[in-house]
Design an enzyme around this catalytic site. Structure first.
Site, PDB file in Angstrom:
ATOM      1  N   ASP A 182       0.894  -1.183  -0.058  1.00  0.00           N
ATOM      2  CA  ASP A 182      -0.112   0.117   0.095  1.00  0.00           C
ATOM      3  C   ASP A 182       0.748   1.204   0.040  1.00  0.00           C
ATOM      4  OD1 ASP A 182      -2.022  -1.727   0.185  1.00  0.00           O
ATOM      5  OD2 ASP A 182      -2.888  -0.951   2.012  1.00  0.00           O
TER       6      ASP A 182
ATOM      7  N   HIS B 230       3.538  -2.210   3.135  1.00  0.00           N
ATOM      8  CA  HIS B 230       3.530  -1.021   2.652  1.00  0.00           C
ATOM      9  C   HIS B 230       5.087  -0.664   1.927  1.00  0.00           C
ATOM     10  CE1 HIS B 230       0.685  -0.693   5.895  1.00  0.00           C
ATOM     11  NE2 HIS B 230       0.076   0.287   4.992  1.00  0.00           N
TER      12      HIS B 230
END
Length: 302
Positions: free
Chosen positions: A113, A265
């Protein structure tokens, strides 16, 4: 279903299209395809049957009526040739039909992400290329505009791009359903301007739990998005300066079901996540997982 092959040749990008048999209705609307940015970027030609498999970067384009979402594999990204605004202007449907999730044994979906950026996302891409693994990157529209070369690389190397809002602003996103959809469309536009396609998959910043009401779910369905959260978390945004080994241990302890959607992430500040990726891939392979990209047909993580 339409299959596009991407091949890099110097600075030119060639998009080759052919029909994918056995995966639902065929899309024969070639006139609209010639007008979209992906077609104008480069000529589309028939791909020789003898082209080396390792050079092929493929993705599926949904039919104008969205009727061909019956892909039976976990390896091929899926995109739309139109933005939502273009679909409305053309009188095309925006709501997805009922979709049957595919089941393919033990599949791990590595998802990253908040990118792209020019450092950590690029480093993750280097590792994935070396390992021969495809992943899914839930990108923000703002970062796509800030780091277009990295976003283009995700696409060209056969990974999936998902919509993670335009600027990840919780206060704006969750103030109203209208704000949320506006943010998603704004991110779509940034991706479309760069690549000539838009994703159908989305991930809500911080996840849908605790943020979505039924009104959000209904709006997402009406606008043709498929939301996927995760069932395995690296916890790489936890406080206290966690290390790569913490993330490896977290994922190792949670990856026990056949379908694992793993949250990580790849934006700035996630250098420890980058360090963890090779060992995470090794552990998952040792446990018998193959690797897939998230599509509308990916099973939900619960």
């Amino acid at each position: 279903m339409e299959l596009k092959h991407l091949r890099t040749n110097g600075a030119a990008l060639c998009l080759a299209c052919l029909l994918l048999s056995g995966c639902g209705a065929q899309d024969t609307n070639t006139s609209s395809q010639a007008a979209d940015p992906a077609s104008s970027a480069a000529a589309q030609t028939e791909t020789p049957a003898a082209a080396p498999a390792e050079e092929k970067k493929a993705y599926v384009v949904v039919a104008d009526d969205l009727s061909n979402l019956s892909l039976d594999n976990a390896e091929t990204p899926v995109y739309d040739r139109y933005t939502l605004a273009q679909r409305r202007e053309k009188g095309l449907t925006t709501a997805l039909p009922a979709i049957t999730p595919y089941k393919q044994g033990k599949v791990a979906y590595l998802t990253f992400d908040d990118g792209p950026d020019e450092k950590n996302t690029a480093a993750v891409l280097d590792i994935l290329k070396q390992e021969g693994v495809k992943a899914t990157f839930y990108v923000t529209g703002r970062n796509v505009r800030n780091f277009p070369d990295t976003a283009r690389r995700i696409f060209e190397e056969g990974h999936a791009l998902g919509n993670h809002s335009y600027d990840h602003d919780y206060n704006r996103l969750y103030a109203s359903v209208g704000n949320y959809i506006e943010e998603m469309e704004q991110a779509d536009e940034a991706i479309y301007e760069l690549l000539g396609v838009r994703p159908l998959i989305t991930r809500a910043p911080s996840g849908r739990m605790g943020n979505f009401t039924k009104a959000y779910e209904d709006a997402i369905a009406a606008n043709g998005y498929v939301e996927h959260d995760w069932n395995v978390s690296s916890a790489d945004t936890a406080p206290g300066n966690p290390t790569a080994q913490d993330f490896i241990d977290n994922i190792s302890g949670q990856a026990v079901t056949d379908c694992v959607i793993i949250l990580m992430h790849s934006s700035g500040g996630h250098e420890e996540t980058v360090k963890a990726v090779p060992e995470i891939i090794r552990i998952l392979r040792e446990r018998g997982y193959t690797f897939g990209v998230v599509t509308p047909m990916t099973p939900q993580p619960w």
